[in-house]
Scaffold this motif. Structure first.
Motif, PDB file in Angstrom:
ATOM      1  N   GLY A  35      56.015  47.840  43.766  1.00  0.00           N
ATOM      2  CA  GLY A  35      56.129  48.399  42.434  1.00  0.00           C
ATOM      3  C   GLY A  35      56.733  49.779  42.367  1.00  0.00           C
ATOM      4  N   VAL A  36      57.367  50.242  43.421  1.00  0.00           N
ATOM      5  CA  VAL A  36      58.020  51.539  43.352  1.00  0.00           C
ATOM      6  C   VAL A  36      59.304  51.394  42.542  1.00  0.00           C
ATOM      7  CG1 VAL A  36      57.097  52.362  45.539  1.00  0.00           C
ATOM      8  CG2 VAL A  36      59.259  51.151  45.517  1.00  0.00           C
ATOM      9  N   LEU A  37      59.682  52.451  41.882  1.00  0.00           N
ATOM     10  CA  LEU A  37      60.910  52.415  41.103  1.00  0.00           C
ATOM     11  C   LEU A  37      62.094  52.500  42.061  1.00  0.00           C
ATOM     12  CD1 LEU A  37      59.985  54.803  38.188  1.00  0.00           C
ATOM     13  CD2 LEU A  37      59.761  52.330  38.314  1.00  0.00           C
ATOM     14  N   ARG A  38      62.921  51.482  42.022  1.00  0.00           N
ATOM     15  CA  ARG A  38      64.044  51.443  42.948  1.00  0.00           C
ATOM     16  C   ARG A  38      65.321  51.965  42.304  1.00  0.00           C
ATOM     17  NH1 ARG A  38      62.565  45.561  45.356  1.00  0.00           N
ATOM     18  NH2 ARG A  38      60.591  46.200  46.211  1.00  0.00           N
ATOM     19  N   GLU A  39      65.368  51.957  41.004  1.00  0.00           N
ATOM     20  CA  GLU A  39      66.530  52.442  40.267  1.00  0.00           C
ATOM     21  C   GLU A  39      66.018  53.334  39.150  1.00  0.00           C
ATOM     22  OE1 GLU A  39      69.742  51.762  40.924  1.00  0.00           O
ATOM     23  OE2 GLU A  39      69.173  50.523  42.619  1.00  0.00           O
ATOM     24  N   PRO A  40      66.815  54.291  38.724  1.00  0.00           N
ATOM     25  CA  PRO A  40      66.381  55.129  37.607  1.00  0.00           C
ATOM     26  C   PRO A  40      66.192  54.288  36.342  1.00  0.00           C
ATOM     27  CG  PRO A  40      68.426  55.957  38.592  1.00  0.00           C
ATOM     28  CD  PRO A  40      68.122  54.640  39.227  1.00  0.00           C
ATOM     29  N   ILE A  41      65.358  54.758  35.476  1.00  0.00           N
ATOM     30  CA  ILE A  41      65.131  54.087  34.191  1.00  0.00           C
ATOM     31  C   ILE A  41      66.123  54.666  33.194  1.00  0.00           C
ATOM     32  CG2 ILE A  41      63.480  53.773  32.310  1.00  0.00           C
ATOM     33  CD1 ILE A  41      61.254  53.876  34.416  1.00  0.00           C
ATOM     34  N   ASP A  42      66.957  53.793  32.641  1.00  0.00           N
ATOM     35  CA  ASP A  42      67.990  54.232  31.705  1.00  0.00           C
ATOM     36  C   ASP A  42      67.443  54.449  30.294  1.00  0.00           C
ATOM     37  OD1 ASP A  42      69.963  54.131  33.681  1.00  0.00           O
ATOM     38  OD2 ASP A  42      70.366  52.012  33.278  1.00  0.00           O
ATOM     39  N   ASP A  43      66.380  53.765  29.941  1.00  0.00           N
ATOM     40  CA  ASP A  43      65.800  53.862  28.604  1.00  0.00           C
ATOM     41  C   ASP A  43      65.115  55.227  28.455  1.00  0.00           C
ATOM     42  OD1 ASP A  43      63.657  53.816  26.634  1.00  0.00           O
ATOM     43  OD2 ASP A  43      64.028  51.667  26.447  1.00  0.00           O
ATOM     44  N   PRO A  44      65.635  56.112  27.571  1.00  0.00           N
ATOM     45  CA  PRO A  44      65.081  57.471  27.473  1.00  0.00           C
ATOM     46  C   PRO A  44      63.601  57.507  27.065  1.00  0.00           C
ATOM     47  CG  PRO A  44      67.127  57.279  26.217  1.00  0.00           C
ATOM     48  CD  PRO A  44      66.775  55.917  26.696  1.00  0.00           C
ATOM     49  N   ASP A  45      63.193  56.641  26.151  1.00  0.00           N
ATOM     50  CA  ASP A  45      61.796  56.638  25.710  1.00  0.00           C
ATOM     51  C   ASP A  45      60.871  56.197  26.838  1.00  0.00           C
ATOM     52  OD1 ASP A  45      59.642  56.805  23.685  1.00  0.00           O
ATOM     53  OD2 ASP A  45      59.571  54.630  23.981  1.00  0.00           O
ATOM     54  N   LEU A  46      61.252  55.133  27.533  1.00  0.00           N
ATOM     55  CA  LEU A  46      60.438  54.648  28.652  1.00  0.00           C
ATOM     56  C   LEU A  46      60.396  55.701  29.758  1.00  0.00           C
ATOM     57  CD1 LEU A  46      58.750  52.388  29.894  1.00  0.00           C
ATOM     58  CD2 LEU A  46      60.883  51.353  30.735  1.00  0.00           C
ATOM     59  N   ARG A  47      61.526  56.318  30.049  1.00  0.00           N
ATOM     60  CA  ARG A  47      61.581  57.365  31.073  1.00  0.00           C
ATOM     61  C   ARG A  47      60.650  58.528  30.713  1.00  0.00           C
ATOM     62  NH1 ARG A  47      67.054  58.085  31.712  1.00  0.00           N
ATOM     63  NH2 ARG A  47      67.065  59.511  29.970  1.00  0.00           N
ATOM     64  N   ARG A  48      60.638  58.946  29.440  1.00  0.00           N
ATOM     65  CA  ARG A  48      59.768  60.038  28.979  1.00  0.00           C
ATOM     66  C   ARG A  48      58.300  59.653  29.144  1.00  0.00           C
ATOM     67  NH1 ARG A  48      56.771  60.346  25.000  1.00  0.00           N
ATOM     68  NH2 ARG A  48      57.698  58.604  23.885  1.00  0.00           N
ATOM     69  N   ARG A  49      57.958  58.409  28.757  1.00  0.00           N
ATOM     70  CA  ARG A  49      56.564  57.954  28.850  1.00  0.00           C
ATOM     71  C   ARG A  49      56.108  57.860  30.301  1.00  0.00           C
ATOM     72  NH1 ARG A  49      57.365  52.797  26.004  1.00  0.00           N
ATOM     73  NH2 ARG A  49      55.309  52.257  26.751  1.00  0.00           N
ATOM     74  N   VAL A  50      56.992  57.407  31.198  1.00  0.00           N
ATOM     75  CA  VAL A  50      56.657  57.329  32.623  1.00  0.00           C
ATOM     76  C   VAL A  50      56.468  58.738  33.187  1.00  0.00           C
ATOM     77  CG1 VAL A  50      57.546  56.716  34.920  1.00  0.00           C
ATOM     78  CG2 VAL A  50      57.706  55.080  33.033  1.00  0.00           C
ATOM     79  N   ALA A  51      57.340  59.652  32.813  1.00  0.00           N
ATOM     80  CA  ALA A  51      57.218  61.032  33.295  1.00  0.00           C
ATOM     81  C   ALA A  51      55.888  61.650  32.853  1.00  0.00           C
ATOM     82  CB  ALA A  51      58.384  61.878  32.806  1.00  0.00           C
ATOM     83  N   ALA A  52      55.491  61.409  31.613  1.00  0.00           N
ATOM     84  CA  ALA A  52      54.215  61.936  31.113  1.00  0.00           C
ATOM     85  C   ALA A  52      53.044  61.299  31.861  1.00  0.00           C
ATOM     86  CB  ALA A  52      54.089  61.692  29.608  1.00  0.00           C
ATOM     87  N   TYR A  53      53.118  59.991  32.092  1.00  0.00           N
ATOM     88  CA  TYR A  53      52.073  59.283  32.836  1.00  0.00           C
ATOM     89  C   TYR A  53      51.927  59.869  34.234  1.00  0.00           C
ATOM     90  CZ  TYR A  53      49.997  55.616  35.733  1.00  0.00           C
ATOM     91  OH  TYR A  53      49.231  54.935  36.640  1.00  0.00           O
ATOM     92  N   LEU A  54      53.066  60.035  34.929  1.00  0.00           N
ATOM     93  CA  LEU A  54      53.032  60.548  36.296  1.00  0.00           C
ATOM     94  C   LEU A  54      52.548  61.998  36.348  1.00  0.00           C
ATOM     95  CD1 LEU A  54      56.313  58.953  37.691  1.00  0.00           C
ATOM     96  CD2 LEU A  54      53.950  58.262  38.174  1.00  0.00           C
ATOM     97  N   ALA A  55      52.929  62.801  35.351  1.00  0.00           N
ATOM     98  CA  ALA A  55      52.454  64.192  35.323  1.00  0.00           C
ATOM     99  C   ALA A  55      50.938  64.238  35.149  1.00  0.00           C
ATOM    100  CB  ALA A  55      53.152  64.957  34.198  1.00  0.00           C
ATOM    101  N   ASP A  56      50.414  63.414  34.238  1.00  0.00           N
ATOM    102  CA  ASP A  56      48.957  63.356  34.048  1.00  0.00           C
ATOM    103  C   ASP A  56      48.265  62.849  35.307  1.00  0.00           C
ATOM    104  OD1 ASP A  56      49.321  64.247  31.458  1.00  0.00           O
ATOM    105  OD2 ASP A  56      49.065  62.268  30.543  1.00  0.00           O
ATOM    106  N   GLN A  57      48.837  61.821  35.932  1.00  0.00           N
ATOM    107  CA  GLN A  57      48.260  61.266  37.154  1.00  0.00           C
ATOM    108  C   GLN A  57      48.243  62.331  38.255  1.00  0.00           C
ATOM    109  OE1 GLN A  57      50.582  58.399  39.506  1.00  0.00           O
ATOM    110  NE2 GLN A  57      48.796  57.052  39.430  1.00  0.00           N
ATOM    111  N   GLN A  58      49.316  63.089  38.372  1.00  0.00           N
ATOM    112  CA  GLN A  58      49.400  64.138  39.394  1.00  0.00           C
ATOM    113  C   GLN A  58      48.365  65.228  39.139  1.00  0.00           C
ATOM    114  OE1 GLN A  58      51.140  64.016  42.098  1.00  0.00           O
ATOM    115  NE2 GLN A  58      50.627  66.029  42.857  1.00  0.00           N
TER     116      GLN A  58
END
Length: 187
Positions: A85-108
């Motif tokens: 389940g690791v991300l192998r390619e960048p996420i092109d969808d800006p909204d999904l990319r923003r939500r993933v970044a927020a999720y990962l920041a909170d997780q960190q």
């Protein structure tokens, strides 16, 4: 499962691999409890120290987590880690990319809090927060897996996302199969 004398893998690795197989095929699910080292030793026909080593290895790989006084449980991210389940390619969808970044920041932030905790209670609280965070964002995790699979970033689409043809109607994300085994109580 008794160990196979012809198997050249270390005994603890045979135990680890069997547990990984149980997670992959849905016999063990996120937050399912694992047997104690003593019970695991009996189940696999190995020494207690071997079972303890297997449990340490699983925790080191982030496949399991332990709660003081409660036991060892399958980590909420274990299935995704085992499915690649690791991300192998960048996420092109800006909204999904923003939500993933927020999720990962909170997780960190929660992970940092766990590592900086000075007491067992503080560590357990951070672990529970990490679990709640993963549970609260399970739809996002499923959406990222579906996004990546749709772009050919997995050998095949995860089974939980495969659906019978139902026209062009989108359906809600499928939930991972759950076993009928007792789960650790939610706190």
């Amino acid at each position: 499962m008794a160990h196979d004398p012809d198997d050249k893998r270390a005994l603890f690795q045979q135990v680890v691999d069997d547990i990984l197989d149980q997670i992959r095929d849905g016999r063990l699910n996120p937050n399912d409890p694992l047997p104690s080292a003593r019970k695991m030793a009996d189940l696999y026909g190995v020494a207690s120290m071997t079972a303890q080593r297997a449990l340490r290895e699983l925790q080191h790989r982030r496949i399991t987590y332990s709660v003081a006084g409660k036991g060892t449980f399958v980590h909420p991210d274990a299935f995704d880690l085992l499915r690649g389940g690791v991300l192998r390619e960048p996420i092109d969808d800006p909204d999904l990319r923003r939500r993933v970044a927020a999720y990962l920041a909170d997780q960190q932030a929660i992970t940092i809090r766990y590592h900086q905790a000075r007491t067992a209670d503080d560590k357990n609280e951070a672990l529970h927060d990490l679990l709640r965070h993963a549970d609260a964002n399970s739809d996002l995790i499923d959406e990222v897996i579906k996004y990546q699979a749709g772009r050919g970033n997995f050998a095949q689409q995860p089974e939980t996302l495969q659906r019978a043809s139902d026209g062009d109607q989108p359906s809600p994300p499928a939930k991972r199969p759950r076993s009928s085994r007792n789960r650790a109580p939610k706190q």
